[in-house]
Design a protein around this motif. Sequence first.
Motif, mmCIF file in Angstrom:
data_model
loop_
_atom_site.group_PDB
_atom_site.id
_atom_site.type_symbol
_atom_site.label_atom_id
_atom_site.label_comp_id
_atom_site.label_asym_id
_atom_site.label_seq_id
_atom_site.Cartn_x
_atom_site.Cartn_y
_atom_site.Cartn_z
ATOM 1 N N ILE A 147 0.836 -1.200 0.000
ATOM 2 C CA ILE A 147 0.000 0.000 0.000
ATOM 3 C C ILE A 147 0.868 1.246 0.000
ATOM 4 N N ASN A 148 1.954 1.197 0.746
ATOM 5 C CA ASN A 148 2.847 2.349 0.804
ATOM 6 C C ASN A 148 3.470 2.655 -0.570
ATOM 7 N N SER A 149 3.946 1.607 -1.239
ATOM 8 C CA SER A 149 4.612 1.823 -2.536
ATOM 9 C C SER A 149 3.623 2.056 -3.670
ATOM 10 N N LEU A 150 2.454 1.426 -3.591
ATOM 11 C CA LEU A 150 1.502 1.490 -4.703
ATOM 12 C C LEU A 150 0.535 2.648 -4.594
ATOM 13 N N VAL A 151 0.224 3.096 -3.347
ATOM 14 C CA VAL A 151 -0.822 4.110 -3.149
ATOM 15 C C VAL A 151 -0.264 5.385 -2.527
ATOM 16 N N LEU A 152 0.331 5.274 -1.338
ATOM 17 C CA LEU A 152 0.691 6.477 -0.589
ATOM 18 C C LEU A 152 1.821 7.257 -1.245
ATOM 19 N N GLN A 153 2.862 6.582 -1.667
ATOM 20 C CA GLN A 153 3.978 7.292 -2.287
ATOM 21 C C GLN A 153 3.552 8.048 -3.553
ATOM 22 N N ARG B 2 -2.991 22.066 -0.773
ATOM 23 C CA ARG B 2 -1.910 21.958 0.226
ATOM 24 C C ARG B 2 -2.412 21.308 1.507
ATOM 25 N N GLU B 3 -3.672 21.593 1.875
ATOM 26 C CA GLU B 3 -4.244 20.951 3.071
ATOM 27 C C GLU B 3 -4.402 19.449 2.846
ATOM 28 N N CYS B 4 -4.841 19.058 1.653
ATOM 29 C CA CYS B 4 -4.966 17.630 1.345
ATOM 30 C C CYS B 4 -3.605 16.945 1.381
ATOM 31 N N LEU B 5 -2.591 17.605 0.844
ATOM 32 C CA LEU B 5 -1.248 17.024 0.879
ATOM 33 C C LEU B 5 -0.752 16.865 2.308
ATOM 34 N N ARG B 6 -1.043 17.832 3.171
ATOM 35 C CA ARG B 6 -0.635 17.725 4.575
ATOM 36 C C ARG B 6 -1.305 16.519 5.238
ATOM 37 N N LEU B 7 -2.583 16.310 4.955
ATOM 38 C CA LEU B 7 -3.300 15.175 5.541
ATOM 39 C C LEU B 7 -2.764 13.844 5.010
ATOM 40 N N LEU B 8 -2.430 13.801 3.728
ATOM 41 C CA LEU B 8 -1.858 12.573 3.158
ATOM 42 C C LEU B 8 -0.480 12.277 3.759
ATOM 43 N N GLN B 9 0.292 13.301 4.026
ATOM 44 C CA GLN B 9 1.594 13.107 4.676
ATOM 45 C C GLN B 9 1.415 12.561 6.094
ATOM 46 N N GLN B 10 0.404 13.074 6.807
ATOM 47 C CA GLN B 10 0.109 12.557 8.140
ATOM 48 C C GLN B 10 -0.321 11.093 8.065
ATOM 49 N N LEU B 11 -1.132 10.759 7.065
ATOM 50 C CA LEU B 11 -1.549 9.363 6.885
ATOM 51 C C LEU B 11 -0.346 8.478 6.576
ATOM 52 N N HIS B 12 0.574 8.982 5.793
ATOM 53 C CA HIS B 12 1.777 8.208 5.472
ATOM 54 C C HIS B 12 2.609 7.941 6.723
ATOM 55 N N ARG B 13 2.759 8.951 7.584
ATOM 56 C CA ARG B 13 3.502 8.742 8.842
ATOM 57 C C ARG B 13 2.785 7.730 9.731
ATOM 58 N N SER B 14 1.473 7.806 9.796
ATOM 59 C CA SER B 14 0.717 6.841 10.607
ATOM 60 C C SER B 14 0.834 5.434 10.039
ATOM 61 N N VAL C 282 -5.430 3.524 16.315
ATOM 62 C CA VAL C 282 -6.361 4.654 16.422
ATOM 63 C C VAL C 282 -5.819 5.864 15.666
ATOM 64 N N GLU C 283 -4.522 6.128 15.774
ATOM 65 C CA GLU C 283 -3.926 7.261 15.055
ATOM 66 C C GLU C 283 -4.062 7.082 13.542
ATOM 67 N N TYR C 284 -3.894 5.865 13.067
ATOM 68 C CA TYR C 284 -4.054 5.624 11.632
ATOM 69 C C TYR C 284 -5.509 5.852 11.210
ATOM 70 N N ILE C 285 -6.453 5.383 12.011
ATOM 71 C CA ILE C 285 -7.873 5.557 11.673
ATOM 72 C C ILE C 285 -8.243 7.032 11.636
ATOM 73 N N GLU C 286 -7.761 7.810 12.593
ATOM 74 C CA GLU C 286 -8.078 9.240 12.623
ATOM 75 C C GLU C 286 -7.471 9.966 11.429
ATOM 76 N N ALA C 287 -6.232 9.619 11.058
ATOM 77 C CA ALA C 287 -5.612 10.239 9.887
ATOM 78 C C ALA C 287 -6.352 9.845 8.613
ATOM 79 N N TYR C 288 -6.762 8.606 8.525
ATOM 80 C CA TYR C 288 -7.482 8.136 7.339
ATOM 81 C C TYR C 288 -8.844 8.819 7.206
#
Length: 533
Positions: free
Chosen positions: A23-29, A42-54, A98-104
């Motif tokens: 998922i990381n290589s095929l979707v998030l990256q 830019r707000e969407c990109l910030r949220l996607l970066q947070q999801l990637h960290r989670s 829980v952190e991943y669910i909230e970011a998602y």
Amino acid sequence: MCSPEEEALLQLEEVFSSTLARINSLVLQPLLTAEPSDPQGRECLRLLQQLHRSSQQLWEVTEESLHSLRRRLCHQDSVGLESLLLLCGADRVLRVHVEYIEAYTSCVVVQAFQKAAKKRSEYWRGQRKALRQLLSGVSSEASVGTTLVQALRQPLAHHVQQYVLLLLSLGDTVGERHPTRELVVHAATLFGNLESFMRQALDQATATQALWHALSSRLRDVLCTPARRLLQDSQDIPVTVTPLRAERVLLFDDALVLLQGHSVHTFDLKLVWVDPGQDGCTFDLLTPEEEVSFCSKDPQGRMVWQWKVTQAVCQALRGKKDFPMLGAGLESPEPPTCRCVAYTFRAEGRLCQATYEGEWCRGRPHGKGTLKWPDGRNHVGNFCQGLEHGFGIRLVPQASEDKFDCYKCHWWEGSMCGYGICTALTRCTKATSRRACGTDSGSLRAPHRPRSPASTRATGRGARRAATASRRMVTGVSAILACGRLTSAMAQGSWSPRQVSATRAPSRRTRWWAQGSSSLKTTPCMRAPSPGT
């Protein structure tokens, strides 16, 4: 000897770890390669970066769990069941999920996947086949955005469900008297709660995303934030509001919103008190500036709204989302009557644009607090039912200088009363102008300078005693009577000194006496002493 449930857990962790890597290589990256040019992008990109960290943290904790399971299988005699990360570190594993669910869900609310996919639509059309390999039961006709949403949710939901089933089965295998049974039951309960929390979080995110899509762009710009979640809508359960008019009532996890055309009336849930009504179809909400009644057509609708508002207030005061789900926390279901919150008043009146920070009770400042006006006035002290009551310190800025006059005294229901002290930062001299002395803001005159006993012909010890008695008798004139500073911010009333001394200029600390409930008034300085007297 290791049980079949432990081997099944090992296989489950291996599959999930490899799925997260794909998922990381095929979707998030690829999603992070977008270069937005507008604030929403830019707000969407910030949220996607947070999801990637989670997602990275989730993969790391899965690898740790996998390592503990392999170590257990390789050293069965020396490594006990309690060494498994899923058992000894269940709370940590839960927190990462829980952190991943909230970011998602934040990405779902603002449609971050769909907006990012539009930037590289050709690339994602070519990746549909690879994405469908991660999923089950997804139509081939589904859009790229829908496929991305499912690809980031479905593997996690399946993984948590299998956690619960295998942990429950492991609890039955170890038996009632096994020393690790408590750990197994605790972990099974936590992940069962996580499953409920995930379902509720996804439902709230989907409902919130649908709401933003239905509202006008003006209302969406005012109300939409990624972390905000819709809890109740008056279009689902009708409710009327009085005396305010509202076409639609929206309850979020941090605010209650009344919509009337393009106007928006927002109430911070931290400053909302729920008061049950007299009949079965009505309940009241108390706020710092409004008292609103909610009325439903039937008692059941009233109960749903009252319960959800009460739980949302509790959640807002705790500053975190309820776990495992809204209303099912361990804390008391009733919000506290006394709270400590900051609020800026908006309605016209003496508190307009003033900010109060301190203790509240049923919508009114009550207890210790600080009140600040935009013009620099400041009051620190005790409050009772919204009024200054008890000891307080009032700072009043001087109009022409960057200095303050300080009044330390007792207050009674918003007015000065009793003994107090005034600290004036400057002295009034003969050269002081009428404007500085406040000749336009009062009618009282400073009393005429009394004849001092020390000015008689008495000499020696008797003269010294007389001078001392005079100084004790005349403790000082108030700064307002001496220099007439403008203090129109005070409540109406008047101050009267018992004795007046004109033998010297007012000192920084001058005693005051009040007659009854009163406050400050300015007085022109008709006869100001020189600094050298």
